[in-house]
Enzyme design. Structure first.
Site, short mmCIF file in Angstrom:
data_model
loop_
_atom_site.label_atom_id
_atom_site.label_comp_id
_atom_site.label_asym_id
_atom_site.label_seq_id
_atom_site.Cartn_x
_atom_site.Cartn_y
_atom_site.Cartn_z
N LYS A 93 1.70 15.51 23.94
CA LYS A 93 1.52 16.84 24.55
C LYS A 93 2.11 17.94 23.66
O LYS A 93 2.94 18.72 24.08
CB LYS A 93 2.11 16.87 25.96
CG LYS A 93 1.42 15.86 26.87
CD LYS A 93 1.86 15.95 28.29
CE LYS A 93 1.16 14.92 29.17
NZ LYS A 93 1.56 13.53 28.95
P1 OMP Z 1 1.85 5.90 35.39
O1 OMP Z 1 1.95 6.84 36.52
O2 OMP Z 1 3.03 5.00 35.25
O3 OMP Z 1 0.54 5.14 35.37
O4 OMP Z 1 1.91 6.77 34.04
C1 OMP Z 1 1.05 7.83 33.77
C2 OMP Z 1 1.13 8.21 32.32
O5 OMP Z 1 0.15 9.25 32.07
C3 OMP Z 1 2.47 8.80 31.90
O6 OMP Z 1 2.69 8.50 30.53
C4 OMP Z 1 2.28 10.29 32.07
O7 OMP Z 1 3.11 11.05 31.23
C5 OMP Z 1 0.80 10.46 31.69
N1 OMP Z 1 0.09 11.59 32.33
C6 OMP Z 1 0.13 11.79 33.69
O8 OMP Z 1 0.69 10.98 34.45
N2 OMP Z 1 -0.47 12.90 34.25
C7 OMP Z 1 -1.15 13.79 33.49
O9 OMP Z 1 -1.70 14.74 34.05
C8 OMP Z 1 -1.24 13.60 32.11
C9 OMP Z 1 -0.70 12.46 31.55
C10 OMP Z 1 -1.09 12.15 30.17
O10 OMP Z 1 -1.34 13.09 29.41
O11 OMP Z 1 -1.30 11.00 29.83
#
Ligand code: OMP
Length: 272
Positions: A93
């Site tokens: 990001k």
């Molecule tokens: P889990 O919730 O464990 O599946 O993780 C989600 C992953 O996606 C993490 O690494 C977050 O930082 C990322 N993420 C989001 O959860 N929401 C977003 O809107 C964007 C991201 C991302 O850019 O990957």
């Protein structure tokens, strides 16, 4: 990796799953802490167990940077270990004035050799351009995020009654093509995925939020599918922490396999 190559992998593996590699020393199995590089040993086992069921890996840089130099070493080893037919996303990001973004691009595209990086569009075109100058590399722009705070700014309406996330999409679509720009669209905003799809019919979406954050696979497909699949659906904690015992990799493999199974059925139904 090109779009054609990514689609080819989706068709071969019958999957559009992205496994998030967000290792946390407090959550990984305790026995791994005795090894020289617990983070890499954890990732290596997860990759070995899940690589047949996914088409992308997304290490989130925060989980490595917080460990200092050793975290960066584990991150580099992880990127080097991921098989070359699997799309890699450096979830960093980033985004800054052009001259600084140029150095971010060098870090993630040259040093780490990631296929793509997540970028914040907040600083505008010149902050994103340096990433787009690399051939066969991708920028994944934040469009509509999965968190509660996405309501703070992303839905603010301008004088034409258009939400900010839509303006970001409209403008940024002109900065590159569907061969080098993807968008982050959170799984938790399923009804809005359709709005994003209307504005960006050809771009791939990285959809985080499946599993731990409550996103539904069927909703994502209903609202986000395009005729090239157009979706990379991420799950991190839901896969990598399926167990914190000796069987952690096996359990992660089973969860990834069950998601791949569902995805394979969807791809069959779509004749893809
Ligand atoms: P889990 O919730 O464990 O599946 O993780 C989600 C992953 O996606 C993490 O690494 C977050 O930082 C990322 N993420 C989001 O959860 N929401 C977003 O809107 C964007 C991201 C991302 O850019 O990957």
């Amino acid at each position: 990796m090109t779009k054609t190559e990514l689609i080819e992998q989706i068709q071969i593996k019958r999957s559009f799953l992205c496994v998030g590699l967000d290792p946390d020393l407090k959550k990984i199995p305790r026995f791994l802490l005795k090894s020289e590089d617990p983070i890499f040993e954890f990732n290596k086992a997860i990759i070995d167990a899940t690589k047949d069921y996914c088409v992308a890996y997304k290490p989130n840089i925060a989980f490595y940077e917080c460990l200092g130099p050793s975290g960066w070493e584990s991150l580099k080893k992880t990127f080097d270990y991921i098989p070359k037919n699997i799309f890699t996303i450096a979830d960093a990001k980033r985004g800054d004035i052009g001259n600084t973004s140029k150095h971010y691009a060098e870090t993630f595209f040259s040093f780490l050799n990631a296929n793509s990086i997540t970028v914040s569009p907040y600083m505008g075109e010149d902050s994103v351009k340096p990433f787009l100058e690399y051939k066969r590399k991708w920028v994944i722009l934040l469009a509509l995020t999965s968190n509660k705070g996405s309501l703070d700014f992303q839905f603010i309406k301008d004088s034409n009654n258009q939400e900010l996330y839509k303006s970001i999409l409209e403008k940024s679509l002109k900065w590159g093509t569907d061969e080098n720009i993807m968008y982050v669209v959170g799984a938790t905003r399923s009804e809005n995925i359709a709005e994003v799809r209307k504005l960006a019919p050809k771009n791939f979406f990285l959809v985080p939020g499946l599993g731990s954050q409550g996103g539904s696979l069927n909703d994502i497909i209903n609202y986000g599918w395009n005729d090239e699949c157009g979706l990379l659906i991420n799950s991190s904690r839901g896969i990598i922490y399926a167990s914190n015992k000796n069987d952690f990799a096996e359990k992660a493999g089973l969860i990834a396999k069950s998601i791949q199974n569902r995805m394979s059925k969807i791809l069959d139904e779509k004749n893809f």
